[in-house]
Design a protein around this motif. Sequence first.
Motif, PDB file in Angstrom:
ATOM      1  N   LYS A  14       0.831  -1.201   0.000  1.00 10.71           N
ATOM      2  CA  LYS A  14       0.000   0.000   0.000  1.00 10.71           C
ATOM      3  C   LYS A  14       0.872   1.261   0.000  1.00 10.71           C
ATOM      4  CE  LYS A  14      -3.908   2.063   2.453  1.00 10.71           C
ATOM      5  NZ  LYS A  14      -4.852   1.873   3.569  1.00 10.71           N
ATOM      6  N   SER A  15       1.915   1.255   0.813  1.00  9.53           N
ATOM      7  CA  SER A  15       2.831   2.406   0.865  1.00  9.53           C
ATOM      8  C   SER A  15       3.495   2.649  -0.481  1.00  9.53           C
ATOM      9  CB  SER A  15       3.904   2.185   1.931  1.00  9.53           C
ATOM     10  OG  SER A  15       3.324   2.109   3.203  1.00  9.53           O
ATOM     11  N   ILE A  16       3.907   1.575  -1.126  1.00 11.36           N
ATOM     12  CA  ILE A  16       4.556   1.706  -2.436  1.00 11.36           C
ATOM     13  C   ILE A  16       3.573   2.251  -3.466  1.00 11.36           C
ATOM     14  CG2 ILE A  16       5.475   0.338  -4.356  1.00 11.36           C
ATOM     15  CD1 ILE A  16       7.059  -1.230  -2.264  1.00 11.36           C
ATOM     16  N   ILE A  17       2.332   1.808  -3.399  1.00  8.34           N
ATOM     17  CA  ILE A  17       1.323   2.318  -4.331  1.00  8.34           C
ATOM     18  C   ILE A  17       1.193   3.832  -4.196  1.00  8.34           C
ATOM     19  CG2 ILE A  17      -1.181   2.421  -4.684  1.00  8.34           C
ATOM     20  CD1 ILE A  17      -1.203  -0.617  -4.476  1.00  8.34           C
ATOM     21  N   TYR A  18       1.125   4.320  -2.966  1.00  7.47           N
ATOM     22  CA  TYR A  18       0.999   5.764  -2.756  1.00  7.47           C
ATOM     23  C   TYR A  18       2.218   6.508  -3.293  1.00  7.47           C
ATOM     24  CZ  TYR A  18      -3.406   5.732  -0.257  1.00  7.47           C
ATOM     25  OH  TYR A  18      -4.744   5.622   0.052  1.00  7.47           O
ATOM     26  N   ARG A  19       3.405   5.933  -3.102  1.00  6.47           N
ATOM     27  CA  ARG A  19       4.628   6.568  -3.620  1.00  6.47           C
ATOM     28  C   ARG A  19       4.603   6.696  -5.135  1.00  6.47           C
ATOM     29  NH1 ARG A  19       9.547   7.705  -0.608  1.00  6.47           N
ATOM     30  NH2 ARG A  19       8.854   7.530   1.539  1.00  6.47           N
ATOM     31  N   PHE A  20       4.236   5.603  -5.810  1.00  6.85           N
ATOM     32  CA  PHE A  20       4.212   5.635  -7.270  1.00  6.85           C
ATOM     33  C   PHE A  20       3.075   6.510  -7.801  1.00  6.85           C
ATOM     34  CE2 PHE A  20       7.115   2.042  -6.964  1.00  6.85           C
ATOM     35  CZ  PHE A  20       8.001   2.343  -7.983  1.00  6.85           C
ATOM     36  N   ALA A  21       1.926   6.496  -7.130  1.00  2.00           N
ATOM     37  CA  ALA A  21       0.814   7.366  -7.543  1.00  2.00           C
ATOM     38  C   ALA A  21       1.228   8.833  -7.418  1.00  2.00           C
ATOM     39  CB  ALA A  21      -0.420   7.083  -6.693  1.00  2.00           C
ATOM     40  N   LYS A  22       1.919   9.151  -6.353  1.00  6.01           N
ATOM     41  CA  LYS A  22       2.388  10.532  -6.149  1.00  6.01           C
ATOM     42  C   LYS A  22       3.330  10.956  -7.272  1.00  6.01           C
ATOM     43  CE  LYS A  22       4.427  13.503  -2.625  1.00  6.01           C
ATOM     44  NZ  LYS A  22       4.957  13.552  -1.251  1.00  6.01           N
ATOM     45  N   GLN A  23       4.061   9.992  -7.824  1.00  5.54           N
ATOM     46  CA  GLN A  23       4.989  10.285  -8.925  1.00  5.54           C
ATOM     47  C   GLN A  23       4.296  10.242 -10.289  1.00  5.54           C
ATOM     48  OE1 GLN A  23       8.592   7.947  -8.707  1.00  5.54           O
ATOM     49  NE2 GLN A  23       8.626   8.089  -6.475  1.00  5.54           N
ATOM     50  N   GLY A  24       2.981  10.007 -10.308  1.00  2.00           N
ATOM     51  CA  GLY A  24       2.236  10.065 -11.550  1.00  2.00           C
ATOM     52  C   GLY A  24       1.986   8.748 -12.259  1.00  2.00           C
ATOM     53  N   PHE A  25       2.327   7.647 -11.629  1.00  2.00           N
ATOM     54  CA  PHE A  25       2.072   6.333 -12.232  1.00  2.00           C
ATOM     55  C   PHE A  25       0.608   5.943 -12.039  1.00  2.00           C
ATOM     56  CE2 PHE A  25       6.621   6.029 -11.854  1.00  2.00           C
ATOM     57  CZ  PHE A  25       7.012   5.150 -12.848  1.00  2.00           C
ATOM     58  N   ASP A  26      -0.009   5.409 -13.095  1.00  2.00           N
ATOM     59  CA  ASP A  26      -1.295   4.745 -12.921  1.00  2.00           C
ATOM     60  C   ASP A  26      -1.009   3.432 -12.190  1.00  2.00           C
ATOM     61  OD1 ASP A  26      -2.760   6.718 -14.219  1.00  2.00           O
ATOM     62  OD2 ASP A  26      -2.550   5.751 -16.169  1.00  2.00           O
ATOM     63  N   ILE A  27      -1.953   3.004 -11.384  1.00  2.00           N
ATOM     64  CA  ILE A  27      -1.746   1.844 -10.521  1.00  2.00           C
ATOM     65  C   ILE A  27      -2.647   0.693 -10.945  1.00  2.00           C
ATOM     66  CG2 ILE A  27      -1.907   0.999  -8.140  1.00  2.00           C
ATOM     67  CD1 ILE A  27       0.293   3.163  -8.593  1.00  2.00           C
ATOM     68  N   ILE A  28      -2.062  -0.480 -10.983  1.00  2.00           N
ATOM     69  CA  ILE A  28      -2.806  -1.724 -11.189  1.00  2.00           C
ATOM     70  C   ILE A  28      -2.512  -2.582  -9.972  1.00  2.00           C
ATOM     71  CG2 ILE A  28      -3.169  -3.748 -12.648  1.00  2.00           C
ATOM     72  CD1 ILE A  28      -1.768  -2.105 -14.929  1.00  2.00           C
ATOM     73  N   THR A  29      -3.550  -2.967  -9.237  1.00  2.00           N
ATOM     74  CA  THR A  29      -3.297  -3.748  -8.038  1.00  2.00           C
ATOM     75  C   THR A  29      -4.363  -4.802  -7.813  1.00  2.00           C
ATOM     76  OG1 THR A  29      -2.643  -3.621  -5.700  1.00  2.00           O
ATOM     77  CG2 THR A  29      -4.481  -2.210  -6.389  1.00  2.00           C
ATOM     78  N   CYS A  30      -4.002  -5.770  -6.991  1.00  2.00           N
ATOM     79  CA  CYS A  30      -4.940  -6.814  -6.600  1.00  2.00           C
ATOM     80  C   CYS A  30      -4.764  -7.096  -5.114  1.00  2.00           C
ATOM     81  CB  CYS A  30      -4.706  -8.096  -7.404  1.00  2.00           C
ATOM     82  SG  CYS A  30      -3.149  -8.932  -7.044  1.00  2.00           S
ATOM     83  N   ALA A  31      -5.800  -7.622  -4.527  1.00  2.00           N
ATOM     84  CA  ALA A  31      -5.804  -8.097  -3.145  1.00  2.00           C
ATOM     85  C   ALA A  31      -7.062  -8.949  -2.999  1.00  2.00           C
ATOM     86  CB  ALA A  31      -5.815  -6.922  -2.169  1.00  2.00           C
ATOM     87  N   ARG A  32      -7.188  -9.605  -1.875  1.00  2.00           N
ATOM     88  CA  ARG A  32      -8.357 -10.466  -1.679  1.00  2.00           C
ATOM     89  C   ARG A  32      -9.619  -9.688  -1.335  1.00  2.00           C
ATOM     90  NH1 ARG A  32      -6.501 -13.858   2.932  1.00  2.00           N
ATOM     91  NH2 ARG A  32      -5.143 -12.078   3.163  1.00  2.00           N
ATOM     92  N   ASN A  33      -9.461  -8.547  -0.678  1.00  3.55           N
ATOM     93  CA  ASN A  33     -10.603  -7.828  -0.126  1.00  3.55           C
ATOM     94  C   ASN A  33     -11.092  -6.730  -1.072  1.00  3.55           C
ATOM     95  OD1 ASN A  33     -12.068  -5.798   1.449  1.00  3.55           O
ATOM     96  ND2 ASN A  33     -11.531  -7.080   3.213  1.00  3.55           N
ATOM     97  N   GLN A  34     -12.246  -6.936  -1.687  1.00  6.55           N
ATOM     98  CA  GLN A  34     -12.788  -5.980  -2.652  1.00  6.55           C
ATOM     99  C   GLN A  34     -13.096  -4.631  -2.010  1.00  6.55           C
ATOM    100  OE1 GLN A  34     -13.273  -6.544  -6.141  1.00  6.55           O
ATOM    101  NE2 GLN A  34     -13.447  -4.316  -6.040  1.00  6.55           N
ATOM    102  N   THR A  35     -13.600  -4.640  -0.788  1.00  4.82           N
ATOM    103  CA  THR A  35     -13.926  -3.382  -0.109  1.00  4.82           C
ATOM    104  C   THR A  35     -12.674  -2.533   0.089  1.00  4.82           C
ATOM    105  OG1 THR A  35     -15.788  -4.420   1.019  1.00  4.82           O
ATOM    106  CG2 THR A  35     -14.965  -2.359   1.953  1.00  4.82           C
TER     107      THR A  35
END
Length: 122
Positions: A14-35
């Motif tokens: 999750k922390s890495i996602i925020y870092r890359f989003a802040k740098q302008g990357f679109d994010i593709i992610t998966c996890a078990r919990n849809q909510t």
Amino acid sequence: MNCVVTGGTEGIGKSIIYRFAKQGFDIITCARNQTKLDLLKVDIERKYAVKVFILAVDVSIKEEVLNFGQFINDLGIPEILIKFISFYYLPAICQLNNTFSSIKKHLMLKYNLDDEKQSLHY
């Protein structure tokens, strides 16, 4: 530019996602919990000018991992691929690594990647 992070709703992923989003990357992610995925998507898209693509995936189920691979493939070649997995799912790590290796090969064949800069990193 796309960044793929598995297990993106908690911890380091999750922390890495925020870092890359802040740098302008679109994010593709998966996890078990849809909510949790839905909340993550809303929060990041509200804070940053990026798109977030989410898919609920249980990496212990091969078909779901393959579906996530196709999901990534449909969105285009990511510049960055980061895999995280809970130690609870340790038996699935080998399966996940083999599946993502297959996805990399498939993407490389589909897009005829010759340039080292375009290859997936993991």
